[in-house]
Design a protein around this motif. Sequence first.
Motif, PDB file in Angstrom:
ATOM      1  N   ASP A 288       5.381   6.735   8.581  1.00  0.00           N
ATOM      2  CA  ASP A 288       4.020   7.118   8.299  1.00  0.00           C
ATOM      3  C   ASP A 288       3.120   6.630   9.351  1.00  0.00           C
ATOM      4  O   ASP A 288       3.231   5.455   9.986  1.00  0.00           O
ATOM      5  CB  ASP A 288       3.384   6.838   7.135  1.00  0.00           C
TER       6      ASP A 288
ATOM      7  N   GLN B 281       5.200 -10.934   8.016  1.00  0.00           N
ATOM      8  CA  GLN B 281       3.976 -11.023   6.929  1.00  0.00           C
ATOM      9  C   GLN B 281       4.756 -11.086   5.823  1.00  0.00           C
ATOM     10  O   GLN B 281       4.095 -11.318   4.653  1.00  0.00           O
ATOM     11  CB  GLN B 281       3.240  -9.960   7.008  1.00  0.00           C
ATOM     12  N   ASN B 282       6.169 -10.825   5.582  1.00  0.00           N
ATOM     13  CA  ASN B 282       6.646 -10.913   4.366  1.00  0.00           C
ATOM     14  C   ASN B 282       6.938 -12.223   3.746  1.00  0.00           C
ATOM     15  O   ASN B 282       7.489 -13.239   4.547  1.00  0.00           O
ATOM     16  CB  ASN B 282       8.111 -10.059   4.513  1.00  0.00           C
TER      17      ASN B 282
ATOM     18  N   VAL C 230      -3.917  -6.007   7.579  1.00  0.00           N
ATOM     19  CA  VAL C 230      -4.468  -7.232   7.100  1.00  0.00           C
ATOM     20  C   VAL C 230      -4.563  -8.149   8.259  1.00  0.00           C
ATOM     21  O   VAL C 230      -3.382  -8.495   8.888  1.00  0.00           O
ATOM     22  CB  VAL C 230      -3.507  -7.708   6.028  1.00  0.00           C
TER      23      VAL C 230
ATOM     24  N   ARG D 231       0.868  -1.177  -0.058  1.00  0.00           N
ATOM     25  CA  ARG D 231       0.056  -0.028  -0.020  1.00  0.00           C
ATOM     26  C   ARG D 231       0.850   1.183   0.070  1.00  0.00           C
ATOM     27  O   ARG D 231       2.171   1.015   0.066  1.00  0.00           O
ATOM     28  CB  ARG D 231      -1.046   0.022   1.163  1.00  0.00           C
TER      29      ARG D 231
ATOM     30  N   SER E  68       1.294  -1.579   7.740  1.00  0.00           N
ATOM     31  CA  SER E  68       0.375  -0.802   7.763  1.00  0.00           C
ATOM     32  C   SER E  68      -0.880  -1.427   8.724  1.00  0.00           C
ATOM     33  O   SER E  68      -1.656  -0.575   9.101  1.00  0.00           O
ATOM     34  CB  SER E  68      -0.300  -0.696   6.490  1.00  0.00           C
ATOM     35  N   ALA E  69      -0.618  -2.619   9.405  1.00  0.00           N
ATOM     36  CA  ALA E  69      -1.397  -3.260  10.341  1.00  0.00           C
ATOM     37  C   ALA E  69      -3.039  -3.332   9.764  1.00  0.00           C
ATOM     38  O   ALA E  69      -3.785  -3.097  10.687  1.00  0.00           O
ATOM     39  CB  ALA E  69      -1.194  -2.751  11.778  1.00  0.00           C
TER      40      ALA E  69
ATOM     41  N   THR F 200       0.035   4.899  11.311  1.00  0.00           N
ATOM     42  CA  THR F 200      -0.745   3.571  11.035  1.00  0.00           C
ATOM     43  C   THR F 200      -1.868   3.657  11.962  1.00  0.00           C
ATOM     44  O   THR F 200      -1.953   4.486  12.908  1.00  0.00           O
ATOM     45  CB  THR F 200       0.103   2.519  11.180  1.00  0.00           C
TER      46      THR F 200
HETATM   47  P1  OAD Z   1       1.828  -2.683   3.550  1.00  0.00           P
HETATM   48  O1  OAD Z   1       2.233  -2.179   1.872  1.00  0.00           O
HETATM   49  O2  OAD Z   1       0.428  -2.374   3.791  1.00  0.00           O
HETATM   50  O3  OAD Z   1       2.709  -1.586   4.553  1.00  0.00           O
HETATM   51  C1  OAD Z   1       3.972  -1.117   4.663  1.00  0.00           C
HETATM   52  C2  OAD Z   1       4.287  -0.093   5.614  1.00  0.00           C
HETATM   53  O4  OAD Z   1       5.618   0.112   5.706  1.00  0.00           O
HETATM   54  C3  OAD Z   1       3.510   1.091   5.518  1.00  0.00           C
HETATM   55  O5  OAD Z   1       3.047   1.428   6.799  1.00  0.00           O
HETATM   56  C4  OAD Z   1       4.592   2.269   5.355  1.00  0.00           C
HETATM   57  O6  OAD Z   1       4.482   3.688   5.952  1.00  0.00           O
HETATM   58  C5  OAD Z   1       5.716   1.356   5.942  1.00  0.00           C
HETATM   59  N1  OAD Z   1       7.006   1.867   5.488  1.00  0.00           N
HETATM   60  C6  OAD Z   1       7.640   2.021   4.190  1.00  0.00           C
HETATM   61  N2  OAD Z   1       8.555   2.488   4.055  1.00  0.00           N
HETATM   62  C7  OAD Z   1       9.496   1.913   5.128  1.00  0.00           C
HETATM   63  C8  OAD Z   1      10.506   2.135   5.644  1.00  0.00           C
HETATM   64  N3  OAD Z   1      11.661   2.138   5.099  1.00  0.00           N
HETATM   65  N4  OAD Z   1      10.791   1.709   7.045  1.00  0.00           N
HETATM   66  C9  OAD Z   1       9.759   0.995   7.968  1.00  0.00           C
HETATM   67  N5  OAD Z   1       8.452   1.347   7.450  1.00  0.00           N
HETATM   68  C10 OAD Z   1       8.176   1.569   6.167  1.00  0.00           C
HETATM   69  O7  OAD Z   1       2.485  -3.704   4.061  1.00  0.00           O
HETATM   70  P2  OAD Z   1       1.997  -5.075   5.083  1.00  0.00           P
HETATM   71  O8  OAD Z   1       1.634  -4.230   6.112  1.00  0.00           O
HETATM   72  O9  OAD Z   1       3.343  -5.892   5.166  1.00  0.00           O
HETATM   73  O10 OAD Z   1      -0.405 -10.017   2.323  1.00  0.00           O
HETATM   74  O11 OAD Z   1       0.955  -5.614   4.331  1.00  0.00           O
HETATM   75  C11 OAD Z   1       0.179  -6.720   5.011  1.00  0.00           C
HETATM   76  C12 OAD Z   1       0.014  -7.902   3.865  1.00  0.00           C
HETATM   77  O12 OAD Z   1      -0.805  -7.259   3.106  1.00  0.00           O
HETATM   78  C13 OAD Z   1       1.007  -8.592   3.281  1.00  0.00           C
HETATM   79  O13 OAD Z   1       1.661  -9.440   3.900  1.00  0.00           O
HETATM   80  C14 OAD Z   1       0.319  -9.006   2.013  1.00  0.00           C
HETATM   81  C15 OAD Z   1      -0.326  -7.586   1.658  1.00  0.00           C
HETATM   82  O14 OAD Z   1      -1.732  -7.787   0.908  1.00  0.00           O
HETATM   83  C16 OAD Z   1      -0.627 -11.265   1.490  1.00  0.00           C
HETATM   84  O15 OAD Z   1       0.161 -11.278   0.435  1.00  0.00           O
HETATM   85  C17 OAD Z   1      -1.538 -12.255   2.317  1.00  0.00           C
END
Ligand code: OAD
Length: 263
Positions: free
Chosen positions: A236, A108-109, A213, A43, A210-211, A238
């Motif tokens: 950012d 989650q990665n 999912v 996102r 982003s917490a 959340t």
């Molecule tokens: P998101 O893409 O939803 O969120 C990524 C977060 O990382 C955001 O809050 C950004 O602000 C933050 N961010 C960006 N750059 C950063 C940095 N350099 N250091 C620290 N934070 C940073 O990703 P997830 O929360 O992992 O699921 O998404 C959860 C799940 O949604 C994933 O595992 C995937 C996706 O759909 C599945 O594929 C099942």
Amino acid sequence: MRHGVTLDPQEIARARILLEDARSILVLTGAGISAESGIPTFRGKGGLWRNHKPEDLATSEAFRRDPRLVWEWYAWRRELIARCRPNPGHRALAGWAMVSAGVTLVTQNVDGLHEAAALDVADGHESERAFPIELHGSLFRVRCTRCTYRAPDRKMVDASGHAALPHCPQCSALLRPDVVWFGESLDTVLLDRAFRAAEAAEICLGVGTSALVHPAASLPLATLRAGGKLVEVNPDPTVLTTLATVSLRANSGETLQRLLLGS
Ligand code: OAD
């Protein structure tokens, strides 16, 4: 990733004290921790879900409809990620988890970079201590769509046609990436371990997620409900920010080095 976000030394110091005093810590990471390795998040700006629809690429219906298209997307991500290396955030976390009792790392990665970092920094320590619970599976494993076959697989995938797609060595059915797709359940054993650790944790450290999912996003809430505290690292705000005792508004590479290694 946002550039130019600076860290407040007092906030870092507060977070360090919380972590040092805690006997059990749950770390939950998301795509943001790998952003500084060059891997797009889902996102936000440049996020994968900005240009692609999850229902076209990350559901079992999509795979049944067009396995070639889905494999093509996963093959592209595998190639991209295979060229990426763990960044200072992954390495700080791995080094710290290896020498700190009571840390459970949950991610989650699906990029395998926590494990790669653990192997990089092991230096005589047991690297497994820093291997994460991979709640959403791994891009570098496959499983069979028919039988129980499941295996590590780092090969490049030829998605030029249906016949070239990977097939099961045991039953010849189509193989699929061993990741959790939207609408699918997470592995109950892993989920159980993660929730037990979250409930037992005095601190949940949420990094780069982003917490949004669930059920992964419920882990910090489980810690809070059980009386624990939350520390967040994210450039950012959340949905966790207002719940956190300390929210470190910065990229995770430098922040985790300072927070966990004091460097
Ligand atoms: P998101 O893409 O939803 O969120 C990524 C977060 O990382 C955001 O809050 C950004 O602000 C933050 N961010 C960006 N750059 C950063 C940095 N350099 N250091 C620290 N934070 C940073 O990703 P997830 O929360 O992992 O699921 O998404 C959860 C799940 O949604 C994933 O595992 C995937 C996706 O759909 C599945 O594929 C099942």
